[in-house]
Design a protein around this motif. Sequence first.
Motif, mmCIF file in Angstrom:
data_model
loop_
_atom_site.group_PDB
_atom_site.id
_atom_site.type_symbol
_atom_site.label_atom_id
_atom_site.label_comp_id
_atom_site.label_asym_id
_atom_site.label_seq_id
_atom_site.Cartn_x
_atom_site.Cartn_y
_atom_site.Cartn_z
ATOM 1 N N GLU A 68 0.753 -1.393 0.042
ATOM 2 C CA GLU A 68 -0.021 0.085 0.016
ATOM 3 C C GLU A 68 0.998 1.291 0.105
ATOM 4 O O GLU A 68 0.599 2.211 -0.728
ATOM 5 C CB GLU A 68 -0.917 -0.100 1.231
ATOM 6 N N ALA A 69 1.889 1.078 0.679
ATOM 7 C CA ALA A 69 3.060 2.286 0.963
ATOM 8 C C ALA A 69 3.464 2.537 -0.449
ATOM 9 O O ALA A 69 3.366 3.669 -1.060
ATOM 10 C CB ALA A 69 4.138 2.206 1.866
ATOM 11 N N VAL A 70 3.974 1.727 -0.999
ATOM 12 C CA VAL A 70 4.744 1.658 -2.469
ATOM 13 C C VAL A 70 3.630 2.308 -3.606
ATOM 14 O O VAL A 70 3.915 2.837 -4.453
ATOM 15 C CB VAL A 70 5.357 0.328 -2.737
ATOM 16 N N ALA A 71 2.440 1.747 -3.456
ATOM 17 C CA ALA A 71 1.331 2.246 -4.263
ATOM 18 C C ALA A 71 1.194 3.589 -4.112
ATOM 19 O O ALA A 71 0.598 4.225 -5.144
ATOM 20 C CB ALA A 71 0.038 1.367 -4.113
ATOM 21 N N ASN A 72 1.294 4.160 -2.981
ATOM 22 C CA ASN A 72 0.934 5.415 -2.832
ATOM 23 C C ASN A 72 2.153 6.621 -2.857
ATOM 24 O O ASN A 72 2.479 7.650 -2.323
ATOM 25 C CB ASN A 72 0.509 5.521 -1.256
ATOM 26 N N GLY A 73 3.451 5.813 -3.550
ATOM 27 C CA GLY A 73 4.538 6.711 -3.738
ATOM 28 C C GLY A 73 5.513 6.828 -2.859
ATOM 29 O O GLY A 73 6.561 7.368 -3.011
ATOM 30 N N GLN A 122 12.104 -9.127 -3.790
ATOM 31 C CA GLN A 122 12.434 -9.987 -4.888
ATOM 32 C C GLN A 122 11.618 -9.404 -6.223
ATOM 33 O O GLN A 122 12.086 -9.271 -7.436
ATOM 34 C CB GLN A 122 11.843 -11.388 -4.863
ATOM 35 N N TYR A 123 10.515 -9.101 -5.970
ATOM 36 C CA TYR A 123 9.435 -8.709 -7.380
ATOM 37 C C TYR A 123 9.394 -7.442 -7.520
ATOM 38 O O TYR A 123 8.981 -6.980 -8.598
ATOM 39 C CB TYR A 123 8.062 -9.508 -6.911
ATOM 40 N N LEU A 155 2.105 -0.394 -8.399
ATOM 41 C CA LEU A 155 1.512 -1.379 -7.905
ATOM 42 C C LEU A 155 1.579 -2.366 -8.731
ATOM 43 O O LEU A 155 1.149 -2.518 -9.929
ATOM 44 C CB LEU A 155 -0.016 -1.004 -7.398
ATOM 45 N N PRO A 156 2.147 -3.472 -8.374
ATOM 46 C CA PRO A 156 2.319 -4.852 -9.323
ATOM 47 C C PRO A 156 0.721 -5.427 -9.944
ATOM 48 O O PRO A 156 -0.141 -5.153 -8.969
ATOM 49 C CB PRO A 156 2.691 -6.037 -8.357
#
Length: 784
Positions: free
Chosen positions: A547-552, A590-591, A624-625
């Motif tokens: 969620e954090a990565v999806a919010n930048g 990893q991903y 977001l993957p």
Amino acid sequence: MITSSTDGKIMVRRCLLTFKPFRIFVVGIGFFSLCFLMTSLGGQFSAKRLGDSPFTIRTEVLGGVESRGVLRKISDMLEVILKRMDSLSKLDNTSTTDARRLDELSSAINRFQPAGLVERIQAIAQNVSNMAIRVEQILQNSMVQGRGTVSDGTSSQCDVPRDPRFPECPGKVDWMRARWTSDPCYAFYGVDGSDCSFLIYLSEVEWFCPPLAWRNYSSPLTQHAQQAKAPKRQAAFRTDLSVLLDQVGTGKESLSFMKRRIRRLAQQWVTAANRLDAKLKQQWRDQKKILVHVGFLTEESGDVFSPKVLKGGPLGEMVQWADILTALHVLGHNLKISMSVKELQGFLGVPPGRGNCPLTGPLPFDLIYTDYHGLQQMKQHMGLSLKKHKCHIRVIDTFGTEPAYNHEEYATLHGYRTNWGYWNLNARQYMTMFPHTPDNSFMGFVSEELNDTEKRNIQQNKVNNMAVVYGKEASMWKQGKEGFLQILHRYMEVHGTVYYETQRPPEVPAFVKNHGLLPQHELQQLLRKAKLFIGFGFPYEGPAPLEAVANGCIFLQPKFRPPHSSLNHEFFRGKPTSREVSSQHPYAEQYIGRPHVVTVDYNNSLEFDAAIREIMRTKVEPYLPYEYTCEGMLERVHVYIQHQDFCAPEITGPLFVPLPSSIALGWASNVTAPRAWPPVTSLRLLISQEGQSCVEACQSAGFICEPAHFRFINNKEALLEVQCDVVDSEINHILPGFSVVRRECSLQREPLLFSCAGHSPKYRRLCPCRDFRYGQVALCRDCL
């Protein structure tokens, strides 16, 4: 006909009224032992009004669950006595002596006069005991005469058969003679203490005795056949979630949390459904009847999660279950939701009692999604039926279950037995939160997806020196966090979302701006402003970093040296996996990786300091993957439902032939590749290095290990280029493989032990790898 049997049944019903208010359940004690226990427990009751009748009084059981269970046991067994007396009333050869005994039983209660409370309870217990003993005497005399007699008056039809095809039949009949009253479900199926009823039950409900020639089987078999041939219905995407929200129910904060999440992401699910519908181009999708039983939220499992929702407790499981429910509903399947054991029993149609009797007829569901708690509850209430129907079950399993832990006998013999696992399922029936174990199926969850306008606003409003700490519970801030937090504080303003009631948690440093526990939408706003989201090493593999990565945000996490596993870390001890966790969130490492995810050694202050300065210089866009978008999850779950079938018999493939100038193998030209999912065309055969698992071997070549393909390479033809001196087969989770030193090749004898994760320093493994879709690692390129 026994004229006094009616009075006797009235007497039993009066006794039942005494115990009905307790509505409690206990297993495993004989009826007469319970009568004795009831007498000894007489002094454990107290009444709120001493003048009340013992048949109407509301009592408080001071002896706890065990004592209350005794009372419920008595209530259940009185029900059985009532059924047995019903059967007695149908016998026309009972003597007048037996009738007189029933008269005595009836008058025993009628003569009873209330005294003091303790004396009343003891007297009731004594009368119940005497009544049961006398009924047992009558039954023994009557059933000796009635055993073997059926409605047409012949007796030879109920002789216990000696059939070599059913060797367990005589022993099961003996067991029923001694123990048929141990569970009310036997009486529910018509067992009345006669050998005829035993044989009917053991041949028609269970399967230990041969069918009786004189029984009419046409009606139930015809009914079952009609049910089995019910026409298939096409699933249609749903965009209205109101019916689902009603099904989830109310009354718990955990359910309220799940419903809030469903509402917040509703529009994204609708958009995703329309996209997937267009991608599938109107292809036929079978509508499945699906039961979802959320075992960990039931009162019977303790439901430790609901009280913690508002106190910073773990929410990952509830996030995943909310998304699973939504995906199944949006895909258009016929969904039933169970949040209690009572609902589970009702949906499955289990007979009343303690789970010793199996279900009859077909399972009313094509699929059952549950968790380990729910699986245990199903075992308790389905009895032998669980083994018959377990191919329909899908277990939501956060951290995964490896085949060595799943196979009960192998796990017990080789030290892999834990409190979880050991269910002898196909390992792909376990469905995980992240794709960390190829032996299992990756279920996942979703994170909120931003549109282009939201992404631009986030980048414009980012505060470059703002960090948010991943840790809602105060206990996560203990144990050596001060050093790297001080380094972080030199560069950035540190924010926390730690739960507290009346004052600031003492574990949180004074320089941390603590917002307290935030609702999900407020947490999203905080993450959209922050530059850095930093993990403490725990919790493992939660949804928050995505969620954090999806919010930048950039996610900074600790590297584990050595990796954490069940061998060296308390958290993983007892979990059914030997997986080694290299960081707090291996999937993110990893991903996703840099620049969105940075993994460093927190114990190295220079490395940590350099990472903070690098992060402050780095600009990233929200990411977001695809597999964690609503569309990605719908796509994945759709394919699982339409193609995963663990009830069909396993079919091995045709012969392999070696390809020129290569150790790879292909299908022989004179045969056709078998139908399978994933398609056999995705198969790539590799040989691991010594000590290397198939997970690692396939990853090193850019592939994914595919356990469904083991059945096609577990043969001598796949080993042609290895030059084995000996080829044998055995039960071992590192096979198929070969020993280089001894030049011995071994095939797998137990399909449940096909394992991508298994490895041994003495063996090189034969590995079935496959390709995968970009952004959707669970599916091969031709799997949609």
